[in-house]
Every structure is written in structure tokens, then in C-alpha cells.
Design a protein around this motif. Structure first.
Motif: not given
Length: 247
Positions: A20-23, A27-30, A159-163
Motif C-alpha cells: 500500500r505504501l508503494s502504491q 500514485k503521488r508521483k503519477a 490526502q495521499i500523505d495523510g493516508e
């Protein structure tokens, strides 16, 4: 190496959290906003360059217009002085009168030519001013789009960083319950094997490399003690046995 079956199961939980962390990192990069901002920023830079060029051209025209108008004014003033001399009757010599009249006519032509230059420069300046106005509006419009895309990207980041922070904390808790030597082996394999260090044996198939174990490999796994750390013969990842392994 040995580890309790429950510890091996928890290793799958750690693996799921790492996936999940890799995803989330991917996601953040893409995020599509990255390409959008890059494209808009390039457009903005090009428009800014064009605006600078147009502004420079307008400034050059303004100086050229001022110089041309000054030239016209100088010729006009000289023509007025000559006309005043002619009208005053101070010049009585026929030759001087002829020369003065010729000079007045020449100045009139010169003034006309210079006024044409002023008009031509004014037209170019007006065109440059229109171009400046158009480009200023376009620069502002693109900047607005950059700001909007940046705001959307930053909101997605938040949002991503929070998750990611939540998953990271959960991972720390779960990993803390796994024996240190087992976790060390897992981390080493995960780094080596593209982010997957442990895989479930499901229906006789390794979920790491997706290959089914042959009969010899299955017999070896069946014979292994429940607390033994089993490795996939194909991908060398830790193979975790469950009730669904099909053994």
C-alpha cells in the motif's frame, strides 16, 4: 530460521502495508497534475518571453515616436521662423528671397516626410500595444490554470500523505510484533525482489512469482515444521503457509 506460524501470518500483514505504501508513492508521483503543471509552465514561460519581446518592441517604438515627433517639431519651428522672415519684409534681395522661399518649400516637404514617419511608427506602436495587451491576458489566463492545477495537486498530496502517515504508523505497530530476525530477512528480500519479500502460498501457487509448486516442492513444504521459514524455490521469497495453501 524458525518463527511461529502466527508471526509468519503477521509478516503478510506487513507486506500488504508495504504494498500500500508503494502504491501511494506511485500514485503521488503519477498524479496527472504533474504533467499538466509542466505543460502549462512551459506555455507560461513561452508566453512570458513573447510578452517581454512585445513590451520591448513597444518601448522601442515609443522612443522612436518621440524622436520622430521632435524632428517634426524642429522642422516646423524652423519653417515658422523662415516664414516670419519672409512675411516681415526684412529680406529684400531677390536672390535671398528665392533662397528663403526654396528653403520654406524644402522644409514643408521634409515636415511631410517626417510626419509620415511618425504615423508609421505610431501604427507599429499601436500594434505592439495590442500585442502586449493580448499576451498579458494570455499570460494571466495560463497562470490561473497553473494555480488551479497546483492547488489540485497539493490537495491530492495532502490526502495521499495523510493516508501514508496512517499506513506507516500501522506498519510500525505490526512490524514491531514480528521477530527481528524474520523482519530483517523480509526487508532484505523485499528490497531485492521489487518490493515483495513475503508471499502467501495459495492453492499450491506462490503469490509472489505466480508459479505453481511442483510435486517435489510441495512435498518439501508439507514436510517442513510449522515454525520453519519456507522459501519459494522459484523467486526465493518467504513463502507463508495458510489454511488455503492446498497442502
Amino acid at each position: 530460521m524458525n518463527a511461529a506460524p502466527a508471526d509468519q501470518i503477521r509478516l503478510l500483514d506487513v507486506q500488504a502495508l508495504d504494498v500500500r505504501l508503494s502504491q501511494l508513492a506511485h500514485k503521488r508521483k503519477a498524479l496527472p497534475e504533474h504533467a499538466e503543471i509542466e505543460s502549462l509552465t512551459k506555455d507560461h514561460a513561452q508566453l512570458r518571453d513573447l510578452l517581454v519581446a512585445a513590451t520591448t518592441e513597444e518601448g522601442d517604438c515609443a522612443r522612436e515616436q518621440t524622436k520622430a515627433e521632435q524632428d517634426v517639431d524642429q522642422v516646423r519651428q524652423r519653417a515658422v521662423r523662415d516664414q516670419q522672415r519672409l512675411d516681415s519684409g526684412a529680406v529684400t534681395s531677390p536672390k535671398d528671397l528665392e533662397n528663403l522661399q526654396r528653403e520654406i518649400a524644402s522644409l514643408a516637404k521634409r515636415q511631410g516626410d517626417l510626419e509620415d514617419v511618425v504615423l508609421e511608427v505610431m501604427e507599429r506602436r499601436e500594434s505592439a500595444q495590442e500585442r502586449v495587451g493580448e499576451l498579458t491576458e494570455r499570460v494571466g489566463s495560463v497562470q490561473g490554470k497553473v494555480d488551479d492545477a497546483t492547488a489540485r495537486r497539493d490537495a491530492a498530496f495532502e490526502q495521499i500523505d495523510g493516508e501514508r502517515a496512517t499506513v506507516t504508523k500501522e506498519r510500525e505497530v505490526v512490524a514491531g510484533s514480528v521477530p527481528a530476525d524474520l523482519l530483517k530477512l523480509y526487508d532484505k528480500l523485499r528490497e531485492k525482489e521489487g518490493g515483495v519479500g513475503a508471499a502467501r502460498l495459495f492453492q499450491r501457487r506462490c503469490e509472489g512469482c505466480r508459479l505453481e509448486l511442483n510435486i517435489t516442492e510441495l512435498n518439501e513444504v508439507r514436510a517442513a515444521a510449522p515454525d520453519a521459514i519456507v522459501r519459494c524455490e522459484n523467486c526465493r521469497r518467504i513463502l507463508v503457509r495458510t489454511s488455503e495453501s492446498g497442502l
